[in-house]
Design a protein around this motif. Structure first.
Motif, short mmCIF file in Angstrom:
data_model
loop_
_atom_site.label_atom_id
_atom_site.label_comp_id
_atom_site.label_asym_id
_atom_site.label_seq_id
_atom_site.Cartn_x
_atom_site.Cartn_y
_atom_site.Cartn_z
N LEU A 1 12.13 -5.35 -8.61
CA LEU A 1 11.26 -4.29 -9.12
C LEU A 1 12.06 -3.29 -9.94
N VAL A 2 13.23 -2.92 -9.46
CA VAL A 2 14.11 -2.02 -10.21
C VAL A 2 14.53 -2.69 -11.52
N GLY A 3 14.76 -4.01 -11.47
CA GLY A 3 15.19 -4.74 -12.66
C GLY A 3 14.14 -4.83 -13.74
N THR A 4 12.87 -4.59 -13.41
CA THR A 4 11.84 -4.57 -14.44
C THR A 4 11.94 -3.34 -15.34
N SER A 5 12.67 -2.32 -14.88
CA SER A 5 12.81 -1.05 -15.62
C SER A 5 11.45 -0.40 -15.87
N SER A 6 10.49 -0.69 -15.02
CA SER A 6 9.15 -0.12 -15.14
C SER A 6 9.10 1.21 -14.40
N ARG A 7 9.05 2.30 -15.14
CA ARG A 7 9.02 3.61 -14.48
C ARG A 7 7.74 3.78 -13.67
N GLY A 8 6.61 3.29 -14.21
CA GLY A 8 5.36 3.39 -13.45
C GLY A 8 5.43 2.59 -12.17
N GLY A 9 6.01 1.38 -12.24
CA GLY A 9 6.13 0.55 -11.05
C GLY A 9 7.05 1.17 -10.01
N ILE A 10 8.15 1.75 -10.45
CA ILE A 10 9.10 2.37 -9.52
C ILE A 10 8.48 3.62 -8.88
N LEU A 11 7.76 4.41 -9.68
CA LEU A 11 7.08 5.58 -9.11
C LEU A 11 6.00 5.16 -8.12
N ALA A 12 5.25 4.10 -8.44
CA ALA A 12 4.23 3.60 -7.52
C ALA A 12 4.87 3.10 -6.23
N ALA A 13 6.05 2.47 -6.34
CA ALA A 13 6.76 2.04 -5.13
C ALA A 13 7.15 3.25 -4.29
N GLY A 14 7.53 4.34 -4.95
CA GLY A 14 7.82 5.57 -4.20
C GLY A 14 6.60 6.09 -3.47
N VAL A 15 5.43 6.02 -4.11
CA VAL A 15 4.19 6.44 -3.45
C VAL A 15 3.92 5.57 -2.23
N GLY A 16 4.07 4.26 -2.40
CA GLY A 16 3.85 3.37 -1.27
C GLY A 16 4.83 3.58 -0.14
N LEU A 17 6.10 3.81 -0.47
CA LEU A 17 7.11 4.04 0.57
C LEU A 17 6.86 5.33 1.33
N LEU A 18 6.46 6.36 0.63
CA LEU A 18 6.15 7.62 1.32
C LEU A 18 4.97 7.44 2.27
N GLY A 19 3.94 6.75 1.78
CA GLY A 19 2.79 6.49 2.66
C GLY A 19 3.17 5.66 3.86
N TYR A 20 4.01 4.65 3.64
CA TYR A 20 4.43 3.80 4.76
C TYR A 20 5.27 4.60 5.74
N GLY A 21 6.17 5.45 5.23
CA GLY A 21 7.01 6.24 6.11
C GLY A 21 6.22 7.21 6.96
N ILE A 22 5.26 7.89 6.34
CA ILE A 22 4.43 8.84 7.09
C ILE A 22 3.60 8.11 8.14
N GLY A 23 3.01 6.98 7.76
CA GLY A 23 2.22 6.22 8.72
C GLY A 23 3.06 5.69 9.86
N ALA A 24 4.27 5.23 9.56
CA ALA A 24 5.14 4.71 10.62
C ALA A 24 5.53 5.81 11.59
#
Length: 737
Positions: A191-214
């Motif tokens: 995912l990092v290798g795609t250099s997609s800023r939108g994809g990396i930011l979306a991954a950050g959103v998902g990780l934050l949600g996962y962390g809070i839920g966990a």
């Protein structure tokens, strides 16, 4: 039977990324057919019983169906709408199957495993393509793989990353934890290798949600999982810095200004323009939109800057609103939100399955975040697994609903059961018929390229019979009739094409060309003017044809006006840019022709300085280009069709044998050898019609003869891309201006 259906569905989902992310015409036609078959089998086997809660539709669903049908009824182009409706039906049937096939926790885990495994395969294909791509090429700058863009690959990887994270957290043994953890790490690195800023930011959103839920919902291991998520975020930041190097800070520093105001950065400027034009479409068609699937057609009417266009709005909600109206888009948003809420409620009541469900929810959150900035949900390879995950979340409440199901009235349920069977059968039949039509269309194009006009006509007629609403077979039937000299027949076919696709400037242009060939000049002028009026900043070809028409009919002042208008909208600096080279590689040569015609008109009007300047610009624009056409595998000397031609004629001029690497597989040189070595030069390109993988090119040769004499010849060839290089595939017809 349920297990076989489930495995087939998972295999179909994992295979879509390798069919151009599901965008291949045959794949788009067969996907509804495949889901229709699976649904019919499920109905016959009792996997979808008539007592299913799905047969208790609520008013938002019925209202949504009514709005969708009304939008389709008012569509500006039935063929695109029918294709979109079939895909919507396929996604709905997939979600329905997941609702019934993912009742058990192990089924939901199997679905997450399949998505993570499919993402791992896509990541492997992307890495292989990256390693094979030469430095400086398109695919050598970021990971793309089988997807149309690196951003699209990032959108697909988002689903796999979080499914893998959830599986790693739920695994009981160390082998499972380390195995799925490694899978998630590899997917995150890709995912990092795609250099997609939108994809990396979306991954950050998902990780934050996962962390809070966990931290809140997974007792004991919750804090450790939240800490691992934090470490994952930090690792992603470090990975971005290492992968992108010193340029990373500058790329990411543009984000605040790009998101809040004007920006010169192409990626964000492009999106701002697309969003502006999408809002204009919504403003003009707020209730029912322009018709499902018609966004790429209608966008040309709102487009104001050439080459800033596309098939998608790069924002799922804007595209829904533009195509189907604001009310339908709000209902889709409501349905997605209710599915997420149901998942959150089920998550609180779940036990050991919580990490997997949390991963699924995080995947949906991340995908929804990325869909705001890109066209993820317009790709079947991403939209299908999203619908499967939403259906799996809905399956969590099935057990508690079974007591209600037993008291349902049976007659309405049977009627709805029959309606579902009809929808599945229609999806199967229409999908199968359309796939045959696509195959026949491809056969006709191949026959036309070989000059086999009768064979091409038969294939196009068969394709038209199978899909009467399709514009393309009618277009090519008109072209075949014109080449056969049957001009009135060509006009009739072009008129039929314009009737089924009245909002397309290309249909108006084709009709104008056929009317002009038939000598019906007044009607031809009206059609050519309509093409420009429909899409004023879409195609340089519209201005070329209109100017040529006035030149041929003895109206040079009007011809010069339209030539100048084309130059204003498509200036030389623009047609030489990478966007033009990718989207319309023949435009630089078309513009060269315009400048040549302007030079001739200036000489006729006694303006030598203007004529000389235009002639110099024409020569510069028609010089062979060497840049690749959206291609990532650039072989030296064969990175563009023009470069391959230059290499071919240089070798022939020396009198040497042309190596087989310059020819497509099974093709040998079709030209006679020269009597003696001679200096041969490709002086200018007359016309180029090309995609990323195929091209037809007409060009002029300069052959040095004895006593300083120079002969100028014209030739035309077809080229294709094989093994990362443009190779010669055969001669092409020397038709056209």
């Amino acid at each position: 039977m349920a297990r076989a259906l489930f495995l087939t569905l998972l295999a179909l989902t994992a295979g879509l990324p390798f069919l151009q992310a599901g965008l291949h015409p045959v794949a788009q036609a067969l996907l509804p057919a495949g889901l229709g078959v699976l649904t019919l089998v499920a109905l016959a086997a009792g996997v979808l019983p008539s007592t299913s809660p799905c047969f208790r539709p609520r008013w938002p669903l019925l209202l949504g169906l009514l709005l969708l049908v009304a939008s389709a009824w008012r569509s500006v182009y039935l063929e695109l709408t029918l294709q979109a409706l079939l895909l919507y039906a396929a996604y709905s049937l997939a979600g329905l199957l997941a609702f019934h096939l993912c009742v058990r926790a192990q089924d939901r885990a199997a679905l997450a495993s399949a998505l993570a495994g499919g993402a791992l395969l896509a990541a492997g294909a992307a890495l292989l393509a990256y390693l094979q791509a030469p430095a400086g090429s398109l695919y050598g700058a970021a990971l793309w793989g089988t997807f149309p863009t690196s951003n699209a690959l990032a959108g697909y990887l988002l689903l796999g990353v979080f499914c893998a994270v959830g599986l790693a957290s739920a695994a009981r043994g160390r082998a499972g934890q380390w195995g799925w953890g490694l899978c998630g790490g590899l997917l995150a690195a890709t995912l990092v290798g795609t250099s997609s800023r939108g994809g990396i930011l979306a991954a950050g959103v998902g990780l934050l949600g996962y962390g809070i839920g966990a931290a809140r919902l997974v007792p004991g291991r919750g804090r450790r999982m939240a800490a691992l998520v934090g470490a994952g975020l930090l690792a992603m930041v470090v990975g971005v810095a290492l992968w992108e190097g010193p340029a990373s800070l500058a790329r990411w520093a543009h984000l605040p200004s790009a998101l809040t105001g004007a920006t010169a950065e192409p990626s964000f400027r492009w999106r701002q323009l697309i969003y502006t034009w999408s809002l204009a479409m919504i403003r003009d068609h707020p209730l029912l939109g322009t018709g499902p699937g018609t966004f790429p057609l209608v966008l040309g009417q709102y487009q104001q800057v050439p080459y800033v266009t596309g098939r998608y709005a790069h924002n799922a909600w804007l595209q829904f609103a533009a195509e189907t109206g604001v009310p339908f888009a709000l209902l889709i948003l409501l349905g997605f939100g209710l599915s997420i809420r149901q998942g959150l409620r089920a998550l609180q009541a779940a036990g050991s399955e919580r990490p997997v469900l949390l991963g699924i929810l995080a995947a949906l959150f991340a995908s929804a975040a990325h869909a705001v900035l890109d066209f993820d949900w317009s790709l079947p390879a991403i939209a299908l697994p999203v619908c499967l995950l939403v259906g799996a979340l809905g399956a969590l409440g099935q057990e508690s609903a079974r007591t209600v199901q037993a008291t349902m009235p049976r007659v309405p349920a049977r009627i709805l059961w029959g309606a579902l069977a009809a929808v599945a059968a229609a999806a199967f039949l229409l999908g199968a018929i359309r796939s045959f039509a696509v195959s026949l269309q491809q056969e006709g194009r191949a026959a036309l390229a070989r000059g086999a006009l009768e064979e091409a006509e038969g294939a196009f007629r068969a394709a038209r019979r199978l899909n009467p609403a399709w514009y393309a077979p009618r277009y090519w039937l008109a072209e075949v009739a014109l080449r056969q000299g049957r001009r009135e027949k060509a006009v009739a076919e072009a008129e039929g094409a314009a009737r089924v696709n009245p909002a397309d400037g290309d249909a108006a242009l084709q009709l104008g060309r056929m009317l002009r060939a038939a000598g019906r000049l007044t009607e031809a002028e009206a059609a050519l003017r309509r093409a420009v009026a429909l899409e004023p900043a879409s195609r340089l070809e519209f201005y070329v044809n209109l100017g040529d028409f006035f030149t041929a009919t003895g109206r040079p002042a009007e011809a010069l006006h339209w030539y100048r208008r084309g130059v204003e909208i498509f200036p030389p600096s623009l047609v030489r840019g990478p966007e033009a080279r990718c989207l319309a590689p023949g435009d630089r040569y078309l513009l060269g022709q315009i400048f040549g015609r302007m030079a001739a008109l200036a000489r006729r009007n006694g303006q030598p300085s203007e004529a000389e300047a235009a002639a110099l610009e024409s020569a510069a624009l028609q010089a062979p280009a060497a840049e690749g056409i959206c291609s990532g595998f650039l072989a030296p000397g064969q990175g563009s069709p023009e470069a391959t031609l230059i290499t071919y004629w240089t070798i022939r001029g020396r009198g040497d044998a042309v190596p087989s690497r310059l020819f497509a597989q099974g093709v040998t040189d079709w030209r006679q050898p020269l009597d003696a070595p001679a200096k041969i030069r490709v002086t200018r390109i007359l016309a180029l019609a090309a995609s990323e993988s195929a091209a037809e090119i007409r060009y002029e040769l300069e052959v040095a003869g004895p006593r300083g004499r120079v002969a100028r010849l014209r030739a035309a060839d077809r080229l294709v891309v094989e093994k990362g290089a443009w190779v010669l595939a055969g001669p092409a017809a020397l038709h056209g201006g």
